[in-house]
Design a protein around this motif. Structure first.
Motif, mmCIF file in Angstrom:
data_model
loop_
_atom_site.group_PDB
_atom_site.id
_atom_site.type_symbol
_atom_site.label_atom_id
_atom_site.label_comp_id
_atom_site.label_asym_id
_atom_site.label_seq_id
_atom_site.Cartn_x
_atom_site.Cartn_y
_atom_site.Cartn_z
ATOM 1 N N ALA A 1 16.753 -76.528 -7.309
ATOM 2 C CA ALA A 1 16.476 -77.180 -6.021
ATOM 3 C C ALA A 1 15.206 -76.627 -5.397
ATOM 4 N N CYS A 2 15.063 -75.305 -5.388
ATOM 5 C CA CYS A 2 13.878 -74.691 -4.779
ATOM 6 C C CYS A 2 12.611 -75.013 -5.582
ATOM 7 N N ALA A 3 12.697 -74.913 -6.898
ATOM 8 C CA ALA A 3 11.521 -75.207 -7.729
ATOM 9 C C ALA A 3 11.116 -76.674 -7.604
ATOM 10 N N GLY A 4 12.093 -77.564 -7.477
ATOM 11 C CA GLY A 4 11.771 -78.985 -7.299
ATOM 12 C C GLY A 4 11.027 -79.253 -6.009
ATOM 13 N N PHE A 5 11.471 -78.638 -4.923
ATOM 14 C CA PHE A 5 10.778 -78.854 -3.650
ATOM 15 C C PHE A 5 9.406 -78.183 -3.630
ATOM 16 N N VAL A 6 9.275 -77.032 -4.262
ATOM 17 C CA VAL A 6 7.957 -76.380 -4.346
ATOM 18 C C VAL A 6 7.012 -77.251 -5.182
ATOM 19 N N ALA A 7 7.506 -77.826 -6.269
ATOM 20 C CA ALA A 7 6.673 -78.702 -7.106
ATOM 21 C C ALA A 7 6.252 -79.954 -6.336
ATOM 22 N N LEU A 8 7.182 -80.540 -5.572
ATOM 23 C CA LEU A 8 6.816 -81.704 -4.753
ATOM 24 C C LEU A 8 5.752 -81.353 -3.722
ATOM 25 N N ASN A 9 5.849 -80.166 -3.143
ATOM 26 C CA ASN A 9 4.847 -79.742 -2.170
ATOM 27 C C ASN A 9 3.481 -79.558 -2.829
ATOM 28 N N GLU A 10 3.451 -78.973 -4.013
ATOM 29 C CA GLU A 10 2.172 -78.783 -4.708
ATOM 30 C C GLU A 10 1.556 -80.120 -5.117
ATOM 31 N N ILE A 11 2.379 -81.062 -5.529
ATOM 32 C CA ILE A 11 1.870 -82.395 -5.858
ATOM 33 C C ILE A 11 1.285 -83.056 -4.625
ATOM 34 N N ALA A 12 1.964 -82.910 -3.485
ATOM 35 C CA ALA A 12 1.455 -83.494 -2.241
ATOM 36 C C ALA A 12 0.127 -82.864 -1.846
ATOM 37 N N VAL A 13 -0.031 -81.564 -2.062
ATOM 38 C CA VAL A 13 -1.303 -80.902 -1.736
ATOM 39 C C VAL A 13 -2.416 -81.442 -2.630
ATOM 40 N N PRO A 63 -7.782 -86.412 -3.372
ATOM 41 C CA PRO A 63 -7.888 -86.767 -4.793
ATOM 42 C C PRO A 63 -9.311 -86.746 -5.338
ATOM 43 N N PHE A 64 -10.319 -86.751 -4.466
ATOM 44 C CA PHE A 64 -11.709 -86.819 -4.925
ATOM 45 C C PHE A 64 -12.400 -85.507 -4.583
ATOM 46 N N GLY A 65 -12.574 -84.658 -5.558
ATOM 47 C CA GLY A 65 -13.230 -83.376 -5.321
ATOM 48 C C GLY A 65 -13.670 -82.767 -6.630
ATOM 49 N N ASP A 66 -13.736 -81.431 -6.648
ATOM 50 C CA ASP A 66 -14.211 -80.727 -7.830
ATOM 51 C C ASP A 66 -13.128 -79.885 -8.489
ATOM 52 N N ASP A 67 -11.892 -80.009 -8.047
ATOM 53 C CA ASP A 67 -10.810 -79.248 -8.667
ATOM 54 C C ASP A 67 -10.498 -79.801 -10.051
ATOM 55 N N GLY A 68 -9.711 -79.035 -10.797
ATOM 56 C CA GLY A 68 -9.352 -79.453 -12.155
ATOM 57 C C GLY A 68 -8.501 -80.707 -12.190
ATOM 58 N N ASN A 69 -7.667 -80.936 -11.184
ATOM 59 C CA ASN A 69 -6.773 -82.089 -11.169
ATOM 60 C C ASN A 69 -7.336 -83.286 -10.422
ATOM 61 N N ASP A 70 -8.536 -83.192 -9.912
ATOM 62 C CA ASP A 70 -9.100 -84.289 -9.132
ATOM 63 C C ASP A 70 -9.664 -85.370 -10.042
ATOM 64 N N TYR A 71 -9.714 -86.568 -9.507
ATOM 65 C CA TYR A 71 -10.197 -87.723 -10.263
ATOM 66 C C TYR A 71 -11.718 -87.614 -10.417
ATOM 67 N N PRO A 72 -12.261 -87.746 -11.623
ATOM 68 C CA PRO A 72 -13.712 -87.611 -11.833
ATOM 69 C C PRO A 72 -14.455 -88.869 -11.374
ATOM 70 N N LEU A 73 -14.573 -89.031 -10.076
ATOM 71 C CA LEU A 73 -15.124 -90.250 -9.503
ATOM 72 C C LEU A 73 -16.587 -90.460 -9.877
ATOM 73 N N HIS A 74 -17.391 -89.398 -9.822
ATOM 74 C CA HIS A 74 -18.815 -89.544 -10.135
ATOM 75 C C HIS A 74 -19.030 -89.921 -11.602
ATOM 76 N N GLN A 75 -18.252 -89.321 -12.493
ATOM 77 C CA GLN A 75 -18.384 -89.661 -13.912
ATOM 78 C C GLN A 75 -17.975 -91.105 -14.173
ATOM 79 N N GLU A 76 -16.913 -91.559 -13.530
ATOM 80 C CA GLU A 76 -16.481 -92.950 -13.712
ATOM 81 C C GLU A 76 -17.529 -93.925 -13.174
ATOM 82 N N GLN A 77 -18.148 -93.559 -12.054
ATOM 83 C CA GLN A 77 -19.180 -94.434 -11.488
ATOM 84 C C GLN A 77 -20.377 -94.530 -12.436
ATOM 85 N N TRP A 78 -20.773 -93.400 -13.016
ATOM 86 C CA TRP A 78 -21.889 -93.435 -13.959
ATOM 87 C C TRP A 78 -21.509 -94.194 -15.229
ATOM 88 N N ASN A 79 -20.275 -94.113 -15.669
ATOM 89 C CA ASN A 79 -19.842 -94.899 -16.842
ATOM 90 C C ASN A 79 -19.977 -96.390 -16.580
#
Length: 152
Positions: A84-96, A101-117
């Motif tokens: 129960a605790c791990a599930g809620f912590v995982a949901l919180n991390e997903i929400a963060v 969604p558009f930035g330079d983190d590892g999980n962010d969507y590569p918007l600039h690369q897609e635009q250049w494609n």
């Protein structure tokens, strides 16, 4: 442009419509970026999650009939508490991660690369030569008339 584009006007109008849809979705994505998640609410969620982790064992243990009689009945309580605790912590991390969604983190969507494609694909379509075995008359009389009107 009229001499290079060998397409009918309805198809070209559809291209402009798709470009318009792309710009609409771009501005909708910009709304997501520009409107931040309220910081006090985010802090409240963090504190509520910590309180949940602290008080969850006390809520799970009484749900078993006699948890302290033997170790074999304590393990399901510990497992349920951890899941129960791990599930809620995982949901919180997903929400963060979904908050920005558009930035330079590892999980962010590569918007600039897609635009250049997309830009490179459009450039390739525009600047490529007409295939050598291509015959406009194979497309029908309407296409042949259209090409003749564009080159005239």
């Amino acid at each position: 442009i009229a001499g290079r584009l060998l397409i009918a006007p309805p198809i070209l109008s559809r291209v402009y419509q798709e470009l318009s849809n792309g710009m609409l979705h771009y501005f909708m994505a910009m709304k997501i970026v520009l409107v931040p998640f309220p910081f006090p609410f985010a802090q409240f969620l963090q504190y509520a999650l910590i309180l949940f982790i602290v008080f969850c064992p006390f809520a799970v243990l009484p749900s078993l009939e006699e948890p302290w009689q033997g170790l074999e009945k304590t393990w399901p309580a510990l497992l349920m508490n951890f899941l129960a605790c791990a599930g809620f912590v995982a949901l919180n991390e997903i929400a963060v991660e979904l908050e920005e969604p558009f930035g330079d983190d590892g999980n962010d969507y590569p918007l600039h690369q897609e635009q250049w494609n997309i830009v490179w694909a459009i450039e390739d379509c525009y600047f490529c030569d007409t295939p050598r075995g291509f015959n406009v008359s194979d497309l029908g009389q309407d296409a042949l008339r259209y090409v003749r009107s564009c080159t005239a």
